[in-house]
Design an enzyme around this catalytic site. Structure first.
Site, PDB file in Angstrom:
ATOM      1  N   CYS A   1      -7.863  -1.979   8.101  1.00 20.53           N
ATOM      2  CA  CYS A   1      -6.851  -0.927   8.011  1.00 20.53           C
ATOM      3  C   CYS A   1      -6.658  -0.329   9.397  1.00 20.53           C
ATOM      4  O   CYS A   1      -7.625   0.079  10.054  1.00 20.53           O
ATOM      5  CB  CYS A   1      -7.278   0.150   7.017  1.00 20.53           C
ATOM      6  SG  CYS A   1      -6.112   1.529   6.889  1.00 20.53           S
TER       7      CYS A   1
ATOM      8  N   GLU B   1     -16.779  33.449   0.175  1.00 19.17           N
ATOM      9  CA  GLU B   1     -16.471  32.220  -0.551  1.00 19.17           C
ATOM     10  C   GLU B   1     -17.012  32.329  -1.983  1.00 19.17           C
ATOM     11  O   GLU B   1     -18.148  32.771  -2.182  1.00 19.17           O
ATOM     12  CB  GLU B   1     -17.151  31.063   0.195  1.00 19.17           C
ATOM     13  CG  GLU B   1     -17.231  29.769  -0.532  1.00 19.17           C
ATOM     14  CD  GLU B   1     -15.863  29.187  -0.758  1.00 19.17           C
ATOM     15  OE1 GLU B   1     -15.515  29.013  -1.938  1.00 19.17           O
ATOM     16  OE2 GLU B   1     -15.149  28.920   0.222  1.00 19.17           O
TER      17      GLU B   1
ATOM     18  N   CYS C   1       0.971   4.449   4.786  1.00 19.55           N
ATOM     19  CA  CYS C   1       1.472   4.793   6.119  1.00 19.55           C
ATOM     20  C   CYS C   1       2.961   4.463   6.184  1.00 19.55           C
ATOM     21  O   CYS C   1       3.368   3.493   6.821  1.00 19.55           O
ATOM     22  CB  CYS C   1       0.697   4.028   7.186  1.00 19.55           C
ATOM     23  SG  CYS C   1      -1.073   4.321   7.141  1.00 19.55           S
TER      24      CYS C   1
ATOM     25  N   ASP D   1      -7.423  29.889   5.362  1.00 20.50           N
ATOM     26  CA  ASP D   1      -7.020  28.483   5.285  1.00 20.50           C
ATOM     27  C   ASP D   1      -6.928  28.116   3.813  1.00 20.50           C
ATOM     28  O   ASP D   1      -7.825  27.494   3.255  1.00 20.50           O
ATOM     29  CB  ASP D   1      -8.037  27.614   6.021  1.00 20.50           C
ATOM     30  CG  ASP D   1      -7.687  26.132   5.977  1.00 20.50           C
ATOM     31  OD1 ASP D   1      -6.573  25.790   5.540  1.00 20.50           O
ATOM     32  OD2 ASP D   1      -8.533  25.313   6.368  1.00 20.50           O
TER      33      ASP D   1
ATOM     34  N   CYS E   1       0.831  -1.201   0.000  1.00 22.05           N
ATOM     35  CA  CYS E   1       0.000   0.000   0.000  1.00 22.05           C
ATOM     36  C   CYS E   1       0.868   1.256   0.000  1.00 22.05           C
ATOM     37  O   CYS E   1       0.699   2.140  -0.832  1.00 22.05           O
ATOM     38  CB  CYS E   1      -0.915  -0.019   1.219  1.00 22.05           C
ATOM     39  SG  CYS E   1      -1.639   1.563   1.637  1.00 22.05           S
TER      40      CYS E   1
ATOM     41  N   GLN F   1     -12.880  17.423   7.236  1.00 23.95           N
ATOM     42  CA  GLN F   1     -11.576  16.902   7.607  1.00 23.95           C
ATOM     43  C   GLN F   1     -11.619  15.394   7.872  1.00 23.95           C
ATOM     44  O   GLN F   1     -12.559  14.871   8.472  1.00 23.95           O
ATOM     45  CB  GLN F   1     -11.056  17.624   8.835  1.00 23.95           C
ATOM     46  CG  GLN F   1     -10.658  19.076   8.579  1.00 23.95           C
ATOM     47  CD  GLN F   1      -9.279  19.194   7.945  1.00 23.95           C
ATOM     48  OE1 GLN F   1      -8.628  18.203   7.631  1.00 23.95           O
ATOM     49  NE2 GLN F   1      -8.847  20.431   7.743  1.00 23.95           N
TER      50      GLN F   1
ATOM     51  N   CYS G   1      -2.129  23.820   5.164  1.00 28.24           N
ATOM     52  CA  CYS G   1      -1.882  22.399   4.938  1.00 28.24           C
ATOM     53  C   CYS G   1      -0.569  22.197   4.193  1.00 28.24           C
ATOM     54  O   CYS G   1      -0.222  21.071   3.843  1.00 28.24           O
ATOM     55  CB  CYS G   1      -3.034  21.761   4.167  1.00 28.24           C
ATOM     56  SG  CYS G   1      -3.230  22.394   2.497  1.00 28.24           S
TER      57      CYS G   1
END
Length: 456
Positions: free
Chosen positions: A156, A336, A66, A385, A63, A280, A412
């Site tokens: 997972c 926005e 991670c 953001d 995968c 999120q 981010c």
């Protein structure tokens, strides 16, 4: 949390941080990192440690999502802290020599807190591609790195409990009903992806079935079978994506079963989440991120808070609700470009009893701020953001012209944040605080919250 505020940001979001969940299909094969591979930055953190076959996940090698799963969590945080200190050192040296970068806020503590348990089951969004087997069946899991080969995933370690069982159950039901899986190489077949969102503080969930065309035999039966797999699936939707593309989602979505949204909570506020809305992935750390932003705003009674990338209004509404609890009513102004985001924000304001305190405008934020500054309108605190590409010089110039008392910048992508902070700090602002947050353990990804105050 947002959508777009200018054509340049439209392009940036499409290529970097698509808020409507159009994630690169390669990301589906890299379970832990939510970003398309093309968007990953070298400077996020140092190279990953070597992989071992005896780790906590049997498919971690294939995968690749991670990459740091075998590394003790405290060491993960230490590596990320070191990477952020290196990245921001020139900025702090030039503009805030007495300011030290805060310790990274990990799940359950910081790198200074000693041994920390390895985070598990924190991703409340999961997805799978589907592919045909040699005998015409339906397989699911993750794409193996760099291929369209499916790696079967019985469970997972980082996904919410039961999430992978739901997705595997959908594949089995589709096979029973004779619904063909989409072949990424020949572009034949019907069922492309399933995207699952499960509530963190609610027992609700949204399952979106992505198909290559609108008319799919037995799709309604599949939706009914899916709801029987787990009672948390309160909404089943179909998204149609006929294009040959890396994006998971297409432009058309319809509800097959249930209401048009699920609900979940953050910091005491309830938010409606539609099938294609951005929300999120790690809600536990989202609360940490938002609380840092709210604390940095230092809001006072009567303040005007402008959320210039408001999206569905999550950060601004959490801030307004927090001030209401403290007896300090404020006015929230969300700006926005995306009308769908504004509609969601207005609904969320009503849901949380904040309609009278919040106003949401479908406008380009750069233009709005320049016009507001020319009219002499007051904005006390500005929250931003932006996407991974960061903001634009025009937007940052408009923010400086508006001259809020404080600016809270949630990022981010620390690399582009460092660039943007250079411009803001040259326009009369002082950096008060800079805090990294670990939103995605076991990956190199880091998010940051910067607090700036106008000098004089």
């Amino acid at each position: 949390m947002t959508y777009e505020h200018s054509p340049a940001h439209d392009r940036a979001r499409r290529g970097n941080r698509n808020r409507n969940a159009n994630r690169d299909r390669r990301a589906v094969g890299r379970g832990g990192d939510p970003r398309p591979a093309r968007c990953r930055k070298k400077r996020d953190a140092p190279a990953a440690p070597p992989m071992h076959g005896d780790g906590p996940c049997p498919v971690m090698r294939a995968c690749g999502g991670c990459a740091w799963l075998n590394l003790p969590y405290r060491k993960q945080l230490a590596r990320k802290q070191a990477a952020m200190e290196e990245l921001f050192a020139p900025l702090l040296s030039a503009h805030a020599p007495k300011l030290a970068l805060d310790p990274i806020q990990g799940m359950g503590g910081t790198c200074d807190d000693g041994k920390l348990p390895a985070p598990r089951a924190f991703r409340h969004k999961a997805a799978t591609p589907f592919a045909p087997t040699v005998d015409g069946g339906v397989s699911c899991g993750f794409f193996a790195r760099g291929t369209h080969d499916i790696v079967a995933v019985p469970s997972c370690a980082v996904e919410a409990p039961g999430a992978r069982a739901i997705l595997n159950g959908v594949a089995a039901a589709a096979q029973d009903l004779g619904i063909s899986a989409y072949n990424e190489d020949t572009h034949q077949g019907l069922l492309r992806y399933a995207v699952l969102r499960l509530g963190w503080r609610s027992a609700e969930g949204v399952l979106t079935l992505v198909t290559s065309r609108r008319d799919v035999p037995h799709l309604d039966e599949l939706a009914e079978r899916a709801q029987q797999i787990d009672p948390r699936i309160t909404v089943v939707a179909q998204n149609v994506n006929p294009r040959v593309t890396n994006a998971i989602l297409g432009g058309e979505t319809r509800i097959l079963r249930g209401p048009d949204h699920m609900a979940d909570s953050l910091l005491g506020c309830t938010f409606c989440i539609s099938p294609t809305a951005f929300y999120q992935t790690n809600p536990e750390q989202t609360e940490v991120l938002y609380q840092l932003a709210i604390d940095g705003m230092d809001l006072r009674a009567g303040d005007v808070l402008m959320d210039a990338y408001c999206g569905s209004g999550t950060i601004g509404l959490c801030a307004a609700a927090a001030m209401r609890e403290r007896g300090r009513d404020i006015r929230l102004l969300g700006v926005e470009r995306n009308p769908a985001g504004i509609a969601d924000a207005r609904r969320n304001a009503e849901l949380n009893g904040l309609s009278n305190a919040a106003e949401f405008l479908t406008r380009d934020a750069t233009d709005y701020m320049l016009e507001a500054a020319a009219r002499g309108e007051r904005v006390d605190v500005l929250s931003i953001d932006p996407p991974r590409a960061g903001s634009t010089p025009e937007f940052l110039g408009a923010a400086a012209a508006l001259a809020p008392r404080r600016i809270v910048y949630v990022s981010c992508n620390p690399e582009t944040q460092a660039r943007d902070l250079e411009q803001l700090l040259s326009t009369g602002y002082e950096l008060l605080r800079l805090t990294p947050v670990d939103m995605f353990p076991h990956t190199e990804h880091v998010e940051t919250v910067a607090v700036l105050e106008r000098q004089g």
